[in-house]
Write a protein that holds these residues in place. Structure first.
Motif, mmCIF file in Angstrom:
data_model
loop_
_atom_site.group_PDB
_atom_site.id
_atom_site.type_symbol
_atom_site.label_atom_id
_atom_site.label_comp_id
_atom_site.label_asym_id
_atom_site.label_seq_id
_atom_site.Cartn_x
_atom_site.Cartn_y
_atom_site.Cartn_z
ATOM 1 N N UNK A 189 0.837 -1.206 0.000
ATOM 2 C CA UNK A 189 0.000 0.000 0.000
ATOM 3 C C UNK A 189 0.870 1.254 0.000
ATOM 4 N N UNK A 190 1.918 1.239 0.834
ATOM 5 C CA UNK A 190 2.817 2.393 0.921
ATOM 6 C C UNK A 190 3.497 2.662 -0.422
ATOM 7 N N UNK A 191 3.917 1.609 -1.119
ATOM 8 C CA UNK A 191 4.559 1.774 -2.431
ATOM 9 C C UNK A 191 3.617 2.443 -3.424
ATOM 10 N N UNK A 192 2.361 2.007 -3.440
ATOM 11 C CA UNK A 192 1.380 2.593 -4.353
ATOM 12 C C UNK A 192 1.111 4.058 -4.021
ATOM 13 N N UNK A 193 1.051 4.371 -2.720
ATOM 14 C CA UNK A 193 0.783 5.746 -2.300
ATOM 15 C C UNK A 193 1.970 6.654 -2.624
ATOM 16 N N UNK A 194 3.178 6.120 -2.536
ATOM 17 C CA UNK A 194 4.368 6.897 -2.902
ATOM 18 C C UNK A 194 4.365 7.224 -4.395
ATOM 19 N N UNK A 195 3.925 6.253 -5.189
ATOM 20 C CA UNK A 195 3.842 6.491 -6.637
ATOM 21 C C UNK A 195 2.851 7.593 -6.963
ATOM 22 N N UNK A 196 1.833 7.696 -6.117
ATOM 23 C CA UNK A 196 0.814 8.738 -6.312
ATOM 24 C C UNK A 196 1.214 10.046 -5.643
ATOM 25 N N UNK A 197 2.466 10.088 -5.136
ATOM 26 C CA UNK A 197 2.982 11.301 -4.467
ATOM 27 C C UNK A 197 2.132 11.733 -3.281
ATOM 28 N N UNK A 198 1.615 10.765 -2.540
ATOM 29 C CA UNK A 198 0.826 11.096 -1.344
ATOM 30 C C UNK A 198 1.738 11.640 -0.256
ATOM 31 N N UNK A 199 1.172 12.481 0.598
ATOM 32 C CA UNK A 199 1.920 13.048 1.714
ATOM 33 C C UNK A 199 2.379 11.918 2.638
ATOM 34 N N UNK A 200 3.622 11.989 3.073
ATOM 35 C CA UNK A 200 4.189 10.929 3.897
ATOM 36 C C UNK A 200 3.433 10.747 5.213
ATOM 37 N N UNK A 201 2.885 11.836 5.764
ATOM 38 C CA UNK A 201 2.130 11.745 7.022
ATOM 39 C C UNK A 201 0.851 10.930 6.846
ATOM 40 N N UNK A 202 0.253 11.054 5.658
ATOM 41 C CA UNK A 202 -0.954 10.266 5.376
ATOM 42 C C UNK A 202 -0.585 8.785 5.250
ATOM 43 N N UNK A 203 0.551 8.527 4.595
ATOM 44 C CA UNK A 203 1.010 7.133 4.443
ATOM 45 C C UNK A 203 1.286 6.509 5.815
ATOM 46 N N UNK A 204 1.872 7.307 6.706
ATOM 47 C CA UNK A 204 2.146 6.823 8.063
ATOM 48 C C UNK A 204 0.865 6.379 8.758
ATOM 49 N N UNK A 205 -0.176 7.202 8.632
ATOM 50 C CA UNK A 205 -1.438 6.904 9.305
ATOM 51 C C UNK A 205 -2.136 5.694 8.702
ATOM 52 N N UNK A 206 -2.095 5.570 7.377
ATOM 53 C CA UNK A 206 -2.813 4.500 6.698
ATOM 54 C C UNK A 206 -2.143 3.137 6.929
ATOM 55 N N UNK A 207 -0.816 3.112 6.845
ATOM 56 C CA UNK A 207 -0.101 1.836 6.881
ATOM 57 C C UNK A 207 0.413 1.440 8.257
ATOM 58 N N UNK A 208 0.653 2.422 9.117
ATOM 59 C CA UNK A 208 1.231 2.108 10.411
ATOM 60 C C UNK A 208 2.720 1.849 10.349
ATOM 61 N N UNK A 209 3.323 2.019 9.180
ATOM 62 C CA UNK A 209 4.763 1.846 9.040
ATOM 63 C C UNK A 209 5.498 3.033 9.659
ATOM 64 N N UNK A 210 6.754 2.834 9.996
ATOM 65 C CA UNK A 210 7.554 3.940 10.534
ATOM 66 C C UNK A 210 8.072 4.808 9.386
ATOM 67 N N UNK A 211 8.494 6.003 9.745
ATOM 68 C CA UNK A 211 9.022 6.910 8.731
ATOM 69 C C UNK A 211 10.261 6.328 8.061
ATOM 70 N N UNK A 212 11.091 5.645 8.856
ATOM 71 C CA UNK A 212 12.309 5.034 8.312
ATOM 72 C C UNK A 212 11.959 3.933 7.313
ATOM 73 N N UNK A 213 10.910 3.152 7.615
ATOM 74 C CA UNK A 213 10.520 2.086 6.712
ATOM 75 C C UNK A 213 10.004 2.634 5.387
ATOM 76 N N UNK A 214 9.262 3.731 5.475
ATOM 77 C CA UNK A 214 8.741 4.354 4.256
ATOM 78 C C UNK A 214 9.873 4.970 3.429
ATOM 79 N N UNK A 215 10.842 5.583 4.097
ATOM 80 C CA UNK A 215 11.956 6.197 3.385
ATOM 81 C C UNK A 215 12.734 5.140 2.588
ATOM 82 N N UNK A 216 12.827 3.930 3.130
ATOM 83 C CA UNK A 216 13.548 2.857 2.438
ATOM 84 C C UNK A 216 12.834 2.407 1.183
ATOM 85 N N UNK A 217 11.520 2.681 1.076
ATOM 86 C CA UNK A 217 10.734 2.248 -0.071
ATOM 87 C C UNK A 217 10.835 3.225 -1.249
#
Length: 228
Positions: free
Chosen positions: A199-227
């Motif tokens: 889900x986070x990968x798809x949201x990143x492709x759509x240029x979603x705000x990182x704070x929204x991705x954090x809330x939706x996925x529950x992943x940490x900021x570091x985990x999202x940055x690695x994606x």
């Protein structure tokens, strides 16, 4: 229960069905159990002295013997005896602990065999499942029957019960269920993590705000940055 012999007042009563609820024999030390097992064997028909016996003694929460009985007679039957064979009689009595014993038909000093240790190991851990403690395993020989000095081998006195208690090979039903549940939880967590990463990968492709991705996925900021 029918009494087979009672030679001296104040001594243990030997009974044919081996119920000792009326005898009130206190098992304060291993020798007390040893005396009972040798007495039971001594008053059997002599031809049975050449057969291997597996006895079980049930002990109540106050340390008194409730009963003692033969769980198996003959080496083949002893090797086939399972936990149910050992516990089925004692569970009809007030039992907190059990002591098992067997006789080696050879004379001399008793010694445990490797098969005895493995058997005791399995029984100790299976007894835990029904909240019964295997207090000891005693081995006697023909010489034990008429010796003035005790002749026996005690697993407890030689530290083998303590070693068995630390063996993690066997687990109780509850422990096995807990381990299985942990495995299920870990598997479910891994599946959820994989889903959230996709889900986070798809949201990143759509240029979603990182704070929204954090809330939706529950992943940490570091985990999202690695994606990224």
């Amino acid at each position: 229960m029918e009494q087979a012999e009672n030679k001296n007042e104040g001594k243990m009563k030997v009974v044919s069905i081996m119920s000792m609820e009326q005898s009130r024999v206190k098992i304060a030390k291993i020798e007390d159990a040893y005396r009972i097992f040798t007495t039971l064997l001594k008053y059997e028909d002599e031809f049975l002295h050449d057969k291997e016996h597996l006895w079980v003694m049930a002990i109540d929460e106050k340390g008194y013997a409730s009963c003692a009985y033969i769980a198996a007679l003959g080496l083949e039957r002893i090797n086939m005896a399972n936990a149910f064979d050992l516990f089925k009689v004692s569970l009809n009595y007030d039992v907190k602990k059990i002591i098992i014993a067997h006789n080696q038909i050879e004379a001399g000093q008793p010694r445990p065999q490797e098969i005895d240790l493995d058997y005791t190991n399995r029984i100790w851990h299976k007894a835990r499942i029904i909240n019964v403690e295997l207090e000891d395993h005693i081995i006697i020989t023909k010489d034990s029957l008429y010796s003035k000095e005790p002749i026996y081998y005690s697993y407890k006195e030689h530290g083998l019960i303590e070693i068995i208690a630390k063996d993690i090979t066997y687990k109780s039903v509850d422990e096995s269920e807990e381990e299985l549940q942990r495995q299920r939880d870990d598997y479910a967590y891994d599946l959820l993590q994989d889903r959230n990463i996709e889900i986070a990968k798809k949201m990143l492709k759509e240029n979603c705000d990182i704070n929204i991705i954090l809330k939706v996925t529950g992943l940490s900021k570091e985990e999202i940055e690695k994606l990224k």
